[in-house]
Design an enzyme around this catalytic site. Structure first.
Site, PDB file in Angstrom:
ATOM      1  N   CYS A  65       0.875  -1.174   0.000  1.00  0.00           N
ATOM      2  CA  CYS A  65       0.000   0.000   0.000  1.00  0.00           C
ATOM      3  C   CYS A  65       0.907   1.217   0.000  1.00  0.00           C
ATOM      4  CB  CYS A  65      -1.001  -0.008   1.162  1.00  0.00           C
ATOM      5  SG  CYS A  65      -0.350   0.266   2.822  1.00  0.00           S
ATOM      6  N   GLY A  68       2.637   0.838   3.479  1.00  0.00           N
ATOM      7  CA  GLY A  68       2.842  -0.544   3.914  1.00  0.00           C
ATOM      8  C   GLY A  68       2.249  -0.821   5.283  1.00  0.00           C
ATOM      9  N   HIS A  98      14.021 -15.003  12.154  1.00  0.00           N
ATOM     10  CA  HIS A  98      13.626 -14.942  13.565  1.00  0.00           C
ATOM     11  C   HIS A  98      12.126 -15.067  13.795  1.00  0.00           C
ATOM     12  CE1 HIS A  98      17.536 -12.626  14.766  1.00  0.00           C
ATOM     13  NE2 HIS A  98      17.774 -13.746  14.104  1.00  0.00           N
TER      14      HIS A  98
END
Length: 141
Positions: A65, A68, A98
């Protein structure tokens, strides 16, 4: 790899560029729209992306977008999704290593084509480290 990608109107141009590039790189791409730059609401497309990845119809998701941020929030409303907002390859790498992110979000008004592609390369080529990170990821479910 099968990749689902969706955006709002602000990121339509970046999405179109990334769809073609991902296909050229040999990926199977599900373009969830929009298919022009007419105004749309990012939550609708974030939900489509999240539902597609959660259903197993795509391995990874790419949400776009203007900033974001909004579409990342929309994607993360689905408990099966772990969508990280990234702006450079290190954050995309760490999101996979992670956090076992299965989607990334980027802001079309903040990131150019080349940086977006670099983020995708990192995101798509990095494995989850597991180990000490697994218990934390389990708590997100």
């Amino acid at each position: 790899m099968r990749i689902a990608i969706a955006s709002d109107h602000a990121a339509y141009g970046l999405k179109a560029s990334l769809v073609q590039w991902l296909r050229d790189e040999g990926h199977d791409v599900l373009d969830l729209g929009p298919h022009d730059d007419a105004r749309v609401d990012y939550p609708d497309y974030g939900r489509k992306l999240a539902d597609t990845v959660a259903a197993g119809d795509a391995t990874r998701g790419v949400a776009l977008c203007g900033s974001g941020i909004g579409i990342a929030i929309a994607v993360n409303r689905n408990p099966a999704l772990r969508c990280a907002l990234v702006s450079e390859p290190l954050s995309a790498t760490l999101a996979r290593q992670h956090n076992d992110a299965n989607a990334i979000a980027m802001g079309a008004r903040l990131i150019g084509d080349d940086m977006a592609k670099a983020c995708l390369v990192a995101f798509l080529s990095t494995d989850f480290d597991g180990g000490r990170h697994q218990a934390r990821v389990d708590k997100l479910a």
